[in-house]
Motif scaffolding. Structure first.
Motif, PDB file in Angstrom:
ATOM      1  N   LEU A  85       0.839  -1.196   0.000  1.00 44.23           N
ATOM      2  CA  LEU A  85       0.000   0.000   0.000  1.00 44.23           C
ATOM      3  C   LEU A  85       0.875   1.248   0.000  1.00 44.23           C
ATOM      4  O   LEU A  85       2.029   1.221   0.415  1.00 44.23           O
ATOM      5  CB  LEU A  85      -0.913   0.019   1.224  1.00 44.23           C
ATOM      6  N   PHE A  86       0.304   2.364  -0.457  1.00 46.81           N
ATOM      7  CA  PHE A  86       1.007   3.632  -0.407  1.00 46.81           C
ATOM      8  C   PHE A  86      -0.013   4.762  -0.291  1.00 46.81           C
ATOM      9  O   PHE A  86      -1.221   4.555  -0.474  1.00 46.81           O
ATOM     10  CB  PHE A  86       1.891   3.825  -1.645  1.00 46.81           C
ATOM     11  N   ILE A  87       0.488   5.959  -0.020  1.00 50.72           N
ATOM     12  CA  ILE A  87      -0.364   7.130   0.168  1.00 50.72           C
ATOM     13  C   ILE A  87      -0.220   8.053  -1.032  1.00 50.72           C
ATOM     14  O   ILE A  87       0.884   8.314  -1.523  1.00 50.72           O
ATOM     15  CB  ILE A  87       0.031   7.895   1.453  1.00 50.72           C
ATOM     16  N   VAL A  88      -1.357   8.546  -1.499  1.00 50.61           N
ATOM     17  CA  VAL A  88      -1.359   9.525  -2.584  1.00 50.61           C
ATOM     18  C   VAL A  88      -2.140  10.746  -2.117  1.00 50.61           C
ATOM     19  O   VAL A  88      -3.152  10.612  -1.431  1.00 50.61           O
ATOM     20  CB  VAL A  88      -1.958   8.927  -3.878  1.00 50.61           C
ATOM     21  N   GLN A 130      -5.727   0.347  -7.782  1.00 45.45           N
ATOM     22  CA  GLN A 130      -6.878   0.130  -6.909  1.00 45.45           C
ATOM     23  C   GLN A 130      -6.782   1.076  -5.722  1.00 45.45           C
ATOM     24  O   GLN A 130      -5.804   1.054  -4.972  1.00 45.45           O
ATOM     25  CB  GLN A 130      -6.912  -1.316  -6.422  1.00 45.45           C
ATOM     26  N   ILE A 131      -7.796   1.909  -5.558  1.00 45.53           N
ATOM     27  CA  ILE A 131      -7.835   2.865  -4.449  1.00 45.53           C
ATOM     28  C   ILE A 131      -8.738   2.300  -3.361  1.00 45.53           C
ATOM     29  O   ILE A 131      -9.923   2.053  -3.580  1.00 45.53           O
ATOM     30  CB  ILE A 131      -8.336   4.233  -4.939  1.00 45.53           C
ATOM     31  N   GLU A 184      -6.517  11.393  -9.433  1.00 43.87           N
ATOM     32  CA  GLU A 184      -7.077  11.096 -10.749  1.00 43.87           C
ATOM     33  C   GLU A 184      -6.077  10.328 -11.616  1.00 43.87           C
ATOM     34  O   GLU A 184      -6.457   9.393 -12.337  1.00 43.87           O
ATOM     35  CB  GLU A 184      -7.489  12.394 -11.450  1.00 43.87           C
ATOM     36  N   LEU A 185      -4.800  10.684 -11.535  1.00 44.96           N
ATOM     37  CA  LEU A 185      -3.783   9.978 -12.304  1.00 44.96           C
ATOM     38  C   LEU A 185      -3.604   8.553 -11.789  1.00 44.96           C
ATOM     39  O   LEU A 185      -3.335   7.629 -12.576  1.00 44.96           O
ATOM     40  CB  LEU A 185      -2.444  10.731 -12.248  1.00 44.96           C
ATOM     41  N   THR A 186      -3.750   8.370 -10.484  1.00 46.05           N
ATOM     42  CA  THR A 186      -3.676   7.023  -9.914  1.00 46.05           C
ATOM     43  C   THR A 186      -4.762   6.148 -10.512  1.00 46.05           C
ATOM     44  O   THR A 186      -4.522   5.003 -10.912  1.00 46.05           O
ATOM     45  CB  THR A 186      -3.838   7.079  -8.384  1.00 46.05           C
ATOM     46  N   ILE A 217      -5.443   5.968   0.247  1.00 44.88           N
ATOM     47  CA  ILE A 217      -4.607   4.779   0.388  1.00 44.88           C
ATOM     48  C   ILE A 217      -4.850   3.928  -0.855  1.00 44.88           C
ATOM     49  O   ILE A 217      -5.990   3.604  -1.183  1.00 44.88           O
ATOM     50  CB  ILE A 217      -4.963   3.976   1.649  1.00 44.88           C
ATOM     51  N   ALA A 218      -3.778   3.603  -1.569  1.00 39.26           N
ATOM     52  CA  ALA A 218      -3.906   2.838  -2.808  1.00 39.26           C
ATOM     53  C   ALA A 218      -3.002   1.609  -2.761  1.00 39.26           C
ATOM     54  O   ALA A 218      -2.033   1.551  -1.995  1.00 39.26           O
ATOM     55  CB  ALA A 218      -3.555   3.712  -4.002  1.00 39.26           C
TER      56      ALA A 218
END
Length: 267
Positions: free
Chosen positions: A33-36, A51-52, A43-45, A101-102
């Motif tokens: 997992l990571f934070i955006v 997967q968000i 939106e770019l993710t 979190i994605a």
């Protein structure tokens, strides 16, 4: 849409989890997992096929959840957070009061796919500074090249500083990660000509032909390319310096070489 959960305490377990994901590469790798942060990056993710899992909104800064179309993100859990929580977990204060979190992706070389027979590829060997990695990814996105390959990385791709400095372009590029040996083998097996940016035994970059399948390889500013790349390169190239120094920032050099390749291809 059901009423979102709320978190107002900085001692909440999820807040502590987010801080670990921000600060610890080991935690990001272990959990996948990571934070955006920020609407544009989010939106770019999504456009990058990530997967968000959870979106956190600070109503004091961002519009209320009912005014934002979350369906495009795959119906993630929505949590409202207080301004104190937002300020605790935000990597920077200009991200519109929205974080998420994605789930990270794997970046094996086997997953790299080319749309044509003459791909243009950027290879970065052992990049150390997140800011340089981010700048390289921005350049790759701007030129719409086919792939970015990172050899012997010193940081995981989901380091918050890489995400920030790439302005989300870490999500828009096709990225492969491997050892120098693995990437050299990958390029050769795909009949990709290797051009190594180096100071010795080099040809002026404007005299090189980048119209075929091409990999432009850049090393660190401190040590340049390793011997393995210098020996495996089909042609070493150089950007002539006209001042007192003998090199430029790696992202600037990469941009010059990539856009020369694009110019030759008429793109």
């Amino acid at each position: 849409m059901k009423e979102p959960k709320e978190i107002s305490s900085v001692q909440n377990p999820l807040v502590k989890k987010i801080l670990l994901l921000k600060e610890k590469s080991r935690e990001r790798i272990k959990t996948g997992l990571f934070i955006v942060e920020g609407q544009r990056e989010l939106e770019l993710t999504q456009k990058g096929g990530y997967q968000i899992q959870t979106i956190l909104i600070c109503p004091e800064i961002s519009p209320t959840p009912n005014n934002i179309a979350f369906a495009q993100y795959g119906n993630p859990e929505i949590i409202q957070i207080s301004k104190a929580v937002y300020e605790k977990i935000a990597h920077r204060g200009t991200t519109e009061g929205i974080l998420a979190i994605a789930k990270s992706k794997t970046h094996s070389l086997e997953k790299i796919q080319f749309k044509n027979q003459t791909p243009l590829i950027l290879v970065a060997e052992a990049p150390e500074k997140p800011g340089n990695i981010g700048a390289l990814l921005r350049t790759a996105d701007a030129a719409a090249i086919d792939a970015v390959l990172i050899a012997n990385p010193k940081s995981d791709l989901y380091n918050p500083n890489i995400i920030r400095s790439s302005v989300g372009c870490v999500f828009t590029n096709q990225i492969g990660v491997g050892t120098t040996e693995d990437i050299i083998q990958f390029l050769k097996s795909n009949q990709v000509q290797i051009f190594g940016a180096a100071l010795t035994a080099s040809k002026n970059y404007v005299d090189c032909n980048f119209e075929g399948a091409t990999a432009i390889v850049v090393g660190t500013e401190a040590t340049g390319l390793s011997e393995a790349w210098l020996k495996s390169s089909d042609q070493n190239l150089i950007i002539p310096m006209q001042g007192e120094i003998d090199s430029m920032n790696v992202s600037v050099s990469a941009a010059i070489l990539i856009f020369e390749a694009k110019r030759q291809r008429g793109l």
